[in-house]
Design a protein around this motif. Sequence first.
Motif, PDB file in Angstrom:
ATOM      1  N   THR A   8       0.840  -1.208   0.000  1.00 27.99           N
ATOM      2  CA  THR A   8       0.000   0.000   0.000  1.00 27.99           C
ATOM      3  C   THR A   8       0.869   1.250   0.000  1.00 27.99           C
ATOM      4  OG1 THR A   8      -1.559  -1.267   1.323  1.00 27.99           O
ATOM      5  CG2 THR A   8      -1.966   1.073   1.138  1.00 27.99           C
ATOM      6  N   LYS A   9       1.928   1.218   0.784  1.00 29.06           N
ATOM      7  CA  LYS A   9       2.838   2.370   0.865  1.00 29.06           C
ATOM      8  C   LYS A   9       3.498   2.644  -0.489  1.00 29.06           C
ATOM      9  CE  LYS A   9       6.935   4.048   3.259  1.00 29.06           C
ATOM     10  NZ  LYS A   9       7.998   3.717   4.230  1.00 29.06           N
ATOM     11  N   ARG A  10       3.912   1.585  -1.153  1.00 28.25           N
ATOM     12  CA  ARG A  10       4.559   1.730  -2.460  1.00 28.25           C
ATOM     13  C   ARG A  10       3.593   2.312  -3.485  1.00 28.25           C
ATOM     14  NH1 ARG A  10       7.003  -3.409  -5.814  1.00 28.25           N
ATOM     15  NH2 ARG A  10       7.538  -2.300  -7.707  1.00 28.25           N
ATOM     16  N   LYS A  11       2.340   1.818  -3.488  1.00 26.61           N
ATOM     17  CA  LYS A  11       1.333   2.320  -4.423  1.00 26.61           C
ATOM     18  C   LYS A  11       0.994   3.779  -4.142  1.00 26.61           C
ATOM     19  CE  LYS A  11      -1.374  -1.326  -3.697  1.00 26.61           C
ATOM     20  NZ  LYS A  11      -2.475  -2.288  -3.783  1.00 26.61           N
ATOM     21  N   ARG A  12       0.955   4.140  -2.864  1.00 31.49           N
ATOM     22  CA  ARG A  12       0.668   5.527  -2.469  1.00 31.49           C
ATOM     23  C   ARG A  12       1.769   6.468  -2.946  1.00 31.49           C
ATOM     24  NH1 ARG A  12      -0.526   4.346   2.489  1.00 31.49           N
ATOM     25  NH2 ARG A  12       1.490   4.823   3.400  1.00 31.49           N
ATOM     26  N   CYS A  13       3.020   6.034  -2.846  1.00 32.32           N
ATOM     27  CA  CYS A  13       4.155   6.844  -3.297  1.00 32.32           C
ATOM     28  C   CYS A  13       4.185   6.975  -4.814  1.00 32.32           C
ATOM     29  CB  CYS A  13       5.469   6.256  -2.799  1.00 32.32           C
ATOM     30  SG  CYS A  13       5.708   6.484  -1.027  1.00 32.32           S
ATOM     31  N   LEU A  14       3.697   5.955  -5.509  1.00 32.37           N
ATOM     32  CA  LEU A  14       3.680   5.989  -6.975  1.00 32.37           C
ATOM     33  C   LEU A  14       2.639   6.962  -7.526  1.00 32.37           C
ATOM     34  CD1 LEU A  14       4.063   2.192  -7.779  1.00 32.37           C
ATOM     35  CD2 LEU A  14       5.742   3.970  -8.223  1.00 32.37           C
ATOM     36  N   ARG A  15       1.654   7.348  -6.697  1.00 29.64           N
ATOM     37  CA  ARG A  15       0.636   8.309  -7.132  1.00 29.64           C
ATOM     38  C   ARG A  15       1.217   9.698  -7.346  1.00 29.64           C
ATOM     39  NH1 ARG A  15      -3.341   7.614  -2.443  1.00 29.64           N
ATOM     40  NH2 ARG A  15      -3.653   5.392  -2.565  1.00 29.64           N
ATOM     41  N   LYS A  16       2.234  10.027  -6.575  1.00 30.41           N
ATOM     42  CA  LYS A  16       2.810  11.375  -6.621  1.00 30.41           C
ATOM     43  C   LYS A  16       3.600  11.584  -7.911  1.00 30.41           C
ATOM     44  CE  LYS A  16       3.319  10.981  -1.667  1.00 30.41           C
ATOM     45  NZ  LYS A  16       4.273  10.592  -0.645  1.00 30.41           N
ATOM     46  N   SER A  17       3.586  12.809  -8.411  1.00 32.18           N
ATOM     47  CA  SER A  17       4.366  13.112  -9.613  1.00 32.18           C
ATOM     48  C   SER A  17       5.822  13.364  -9.214  1.00 32.18           C
ATOM     49  CB  SER A  17       3.786  14.326 -10.329  1.00 32.18           C
ATOM     50  OG  SER A  17       3.794  15.436  -9.476  1.00 32.18           O
ATOM     51  N   ASP A  18       6.685  13.343 -10.216  1.00 34.04           N
ATOM     52  CA  ASP A  18       8.115  13.505  -9.990  1.00 34.04           C
ATOM     53  C   ASP A  18       8.671  14.400 -11.083  1.00 34.04           C
ATOM     54  OD1 ASP A  18      10.432  13.106  -8.627  1.00 34.04           O
ATOM     55  OD2 ASP A  18      10.743  11.034  -9.241  1.00 34.04           O
ATOM     56  N   MET A  19       9.921  14.818 -10.947  1.00 36.40           N
ATOM     57  CA  MET A  19      10.561  15.641 -11.964  1.00 36.40           C
ATOM     58  C   MET A  19      11.426  14.769 -12.872  1.00 36.40           C
ATOM     59  SD  MET A  19       9.561  18.643 -11.505  1.00 36.40           S
ATOM     60  CE  MET A  19       8.234  18.846 -10.360  1.00 36.40           C
TER      61      MET A  19
END
Length: 65
Positions: free
Chosen positions: A38-49
Amino acid sequence: MPKIKTNKGAAKRFKRISSGKIKRGKAYTSHILTSKTTKRKRCLRKSDMVNKADEKRIKRLIPYN
């Protein structure tokens, strides 16, 4: 001099922000989500540069965005 064509595939994936950097979404979010935490999926939602090494190539693909 003619205008440069925008690469439509790149235009859908990348957005330029006000500082001139390029924003991107993260990979590995489309399928086989049951094996990811769940933590990994939550972090993948965020955009990055986009990495500085790749920035010049991406800017050439989206000249007017």
